[in-house]
Design a protein around this motif. Structure first.
Motif, short mmCIF file in Angstrom:
data_model
loop_
_atom_site.label_atom_id
_atom_site.label_comp_id
_atom_site.label_asym_id
_atom_site.label_seq_id
_atom_site.Cartn_x
_atom_site.Cartn_y
_atom_site.Cartn_z
N SER A 134 -32.02 -31.80 -55.57
CA SER A 134 -32.13 -32.37 -54.25
C SER A 134 -30.93 -32.09 -53.36
O SER A 134 -30.95 -32.25 -52.24
N GLU A 135 -29.57 -32.22 -54.11
CA GLU A 135 -28.39 -32.45 -53.36
C GLU A 135 -27.61 -31.22 -53.27
O GLU A 135 -26.78 -30.75 -52.34
N ARG A 192 -32.37 -24.60 -49.05
CA ARG A 192 -32.81 -25.32 -49.93
C ARG A 192 -34.12 -25.27 -50.31
O ARG A 192 -34.40 -25.33 -51.63
N THR A 238 -21.74 -34.27 -57.12
CA THR A 238 -22.23 -34.51 -55.67
C THR A 238 -22.55 -35.90 -55.32
O THR A 238 -22.45 -36.15 -54.05
N HIS A 268 -32.50 -19.52 -41.93
CA HIS A 268 -33.08 -19.90 -43.39
C HIS A 268 -32.90 -18.52 -44.02
O HIS A 268 -33.45 -17.64 -43.53
N PHE A 283 -28.09 -27.82 -52.66
CA PHE A 283 -28.40 -26.66 -52.16
C PHE A 283 -27.96 -26.76 -50.71
O PHE A 283 -28.55 -27.67 -50.06
N GLY A 329 -33.81 -22.43 -52.86
CA GLY A 329 -33.22 -22.97 -54.23
C GLY A 329 -34.06 -24.16 -55.06
O GLY A 329 -33.94 -23.57 -56.10
N MET A 330 -34.52 -24.79 -54.35
CA MET A 330 -35.48 -25.93 -55.05
C MET A 330 -36.57 -25.24 -55.66
O MET A 330 -36.83 -25.36 -56.87
N LEU A 338 -24.45 -34.48 -47.39
CA LEU A 338 -25.16 -33.48 -47.79
C LEU A 338 -24.23 -32.36 -46.75
O LEU A 338 -24.08 -31.16 -47.37
N LEU A 362 -28.58 -26.45 -46.65
CA LEU A 362 -29.96 -26.53 -45.93
C LEU A 362 -30.75 -25.26 -45.87
O LEU A 362 -31.93 -25.11 -45.94
N GLU A 366 -22.58 -29.08 -48.26
CA GLU A 366 -23.09 -27.80 -47.97
C GLU A 366 -21.96 -26.86 -47.40
O GLU A 366 -21.42 -25.73 -47.86
#
Length: 489
Positions: free
Chosen positions: A399-400, A407, A463, A260, A402, A410-411, A468, A404, A472
């Motif tokens: 929600s789509e 995510r 998207t 992450h 970024f 980014g969110m 996902l 994982l 990505e």
């Protein structure tokens, strides 16, 4: 034991092990009740952000507000929401979704009481900040709670109920303002009655959340597998609950091995940095459509257009009603209509509406009987365009887009900046109206919306129709920004 053979994921999650099908049973009613309780957070979000629309004018007289302090009262909730959006998400990861929503309901109730009984401008700001912390947390925690509890087959429609409840809350605020303002408008402190109504759904949210379960995904993340199975069995057939719990546990283990990224890693990678700027740009563009100038200051705009106080309160219900209708349409078309095309249509329509409002206020001078009604129709058209083509689509796209591994960052960053843009608009809009009037403000919004249209056409990728994992991979190697890929529909 369920088969582990892969099958396509209609929710856009790639390939998943097969799960026993959903069947008829009492769990569907239980799931509906849980969703209804949780989305009272969305209702409170909508009511608290919009009730100021009718309460501000009488509050201004009693508390002696200037144009700038009007903006401070309005925007203090929004600055609090920016903090709440980030802190609420982190708290829910550590403490649990259910407990965080319970705390959020206490903030809604306490903040409302502080506002209702505030004797001064300063105390009012404190109450509004408390409400803002709750609103910001609601904007992140409630959708996550619903998504983690819903079966994947109906996740979109169940999660979309929160956005629906937000606009229902906004409409409720406009209706309450109209009734209270016209029945008790001649009495002092009428704005306190308007603000007091929010305590009722806050109490309902608190009591309701005491009787609903924790998120099964959170329970598994924290080593409580058996408890998660019991929760899923409340809202699934038992066989499906056990299979889904095992699947979540497997996915949780795989995610725990992923890297992450922190903000330094994101900013040092050109493609991750660019997709982050796309997310931030979408959030800011959504706010700078001017939608919340209508939601927060709609009564003042309609009064300047030519309506008297009581009529402005009543006709102000129209934008709230069209917002609900637009949200229903948006939810129905979200899975079958290109995201980019939705944005392009939306920003084109909002630009045209702003231009027409500005032109209408120029061509129809104050005193012309047509002026208020023409401006009202154009305001309603603008709100309908925004809610149908932009509002839901922005949140879905965020929600789509970024990967994982970034995510959460980014969110969180995009929503934080979105709330800041909202707050600064709320802070300075009364001052702008004083300086340049309706005409100048809406011509300014037209220019900003035109720039947003250019931004969407040149920067925002499509998207819809991709998993996902595909998105990505395309973000990671930068191919998502290629023209032919960006315009995929």
């Amino acid at each position: 034991m369920p088969s582990t053979k892969g099958q396509p994921d209609p929710a856009g999650q790639g390939v998943r092990p097969s799960l026993p099908p959903l069947t008829a049973g009492p769990y569907r009613k239980r799931l509906g009740v849980v969703a209804l309780v949780a989305t009272f957070g969305g209702l409170l979000f909508g009511y608290d952000t919009s009730v100021i629309n009718g309460a501000l004018d009488p509050m201004k007289a009693e508390l002696g507000l200037t144009s700038f302090t009007e903006g401070v009262v309005t925007s203090s909730l929004l600055f609090g929401a920016a903090v709440g959006a980030i802190s609420g998400g982190r708290l829910s990861d550590a403490w649990g979704r259910r407990k965080t929503i319970l705390l959020m309901s206490a903030f809604f109730f306490t903040g409302a009481l502080v506002c209702v009984f505030s004797p001064t401008f300063e105390v009012m700001v404190v109450g509004r900040v408390l409400l803002g912390l709750a609103v910001g947390a609601a904007s992140t925690v409630v959708p996550v709670y619903l998504a983690e509890l819903a079966p994947y087959e109906i996740r979109g429609s169940l999660s979309g109920r929160n956005e629906m409840m937000i606009v229902v809350g906004q409409l409720a605020a406009f209706v309450v303002n109209a009734i209270v303002g016209n029945v008790w408008g001649e009495y002092g402190g009428v704005w306190r009655i308007m603000l007091a109504f929010v305590t009722l759904p806050a109490v309902a949210l608190f009591i309701g959340m005491l009787r609903v379960p924790e998120s099964p995904r959170w329970l598994i993340d924290h080593g409580q597998f058996d408890e998660a199975v019991d929760v899923l069995a409340q809202v699934r057939p038992r066989e499906r609950a056990e299979a889904e719990a095992r699947q979540i546990a497997d996915l949780t283990y795989e995610e725990s091995k992923r890297e992450h990224l922190d903000w330094r890693s994101v900013l040092s990678n050109r493609w991750l940095r660019r997709i982050l700027l796309v997310g931030i740009g979408l959030g800011v563009a959504q706010q700078l459509t001017g939608i919340n100038s209508i939601m927060y200051y709609g009564q003042a705009i309609l009064k300047e257009a030519g309506f008297d106080d009581s009529t402005a309160l009543i006709v102000n219900i129209a934008p709230g009603l069209i917002a609900v209708i637009g949200a229903v349409i948006a939810l129905r078309m979200m899975d079958s209509f290109s995201r980019r095309r939705t944005f392009i249509i939306g920003f084109t329509l909002t630009t045209v509406c702003h231009l027409l409002i500005g032109i209408g206020s120029l061509v129809l001078p104050v005193g012309n009987p047509l002026r208020p009604w023409v401006i009202l129709v154009l305001v309603v058209a603008f709100v309908g365009s925004m809610q149908t083509f932009l509002n839901v689509a922005v949140w879905v796209t965020l929600s789509e887009i970024f990967p994982l591994k970034m995510r959460a960052f980014g969110m969180g960053t995009s929503v934080f900046v979105l709330w800041l843009a909202n707050a600064f608009l709320g802070l300075y809009f009364p001052t702008l109206v004083d300086a340049v009037g309706i005409t100048g403000c809406f011509f300014g919004f037209a220019v900003i919306n035109l720039l947003a249209l250019v931004f969407v056409k040149t920067q925002v990728p499509e998207t819809r129709g991709r998993t996902l994992e595909e998105l990505e991979a395309a973000v990671t190697d930068g191919t998502i920004f290629d023209k032919e890929v960006r315009e995929f529909a």
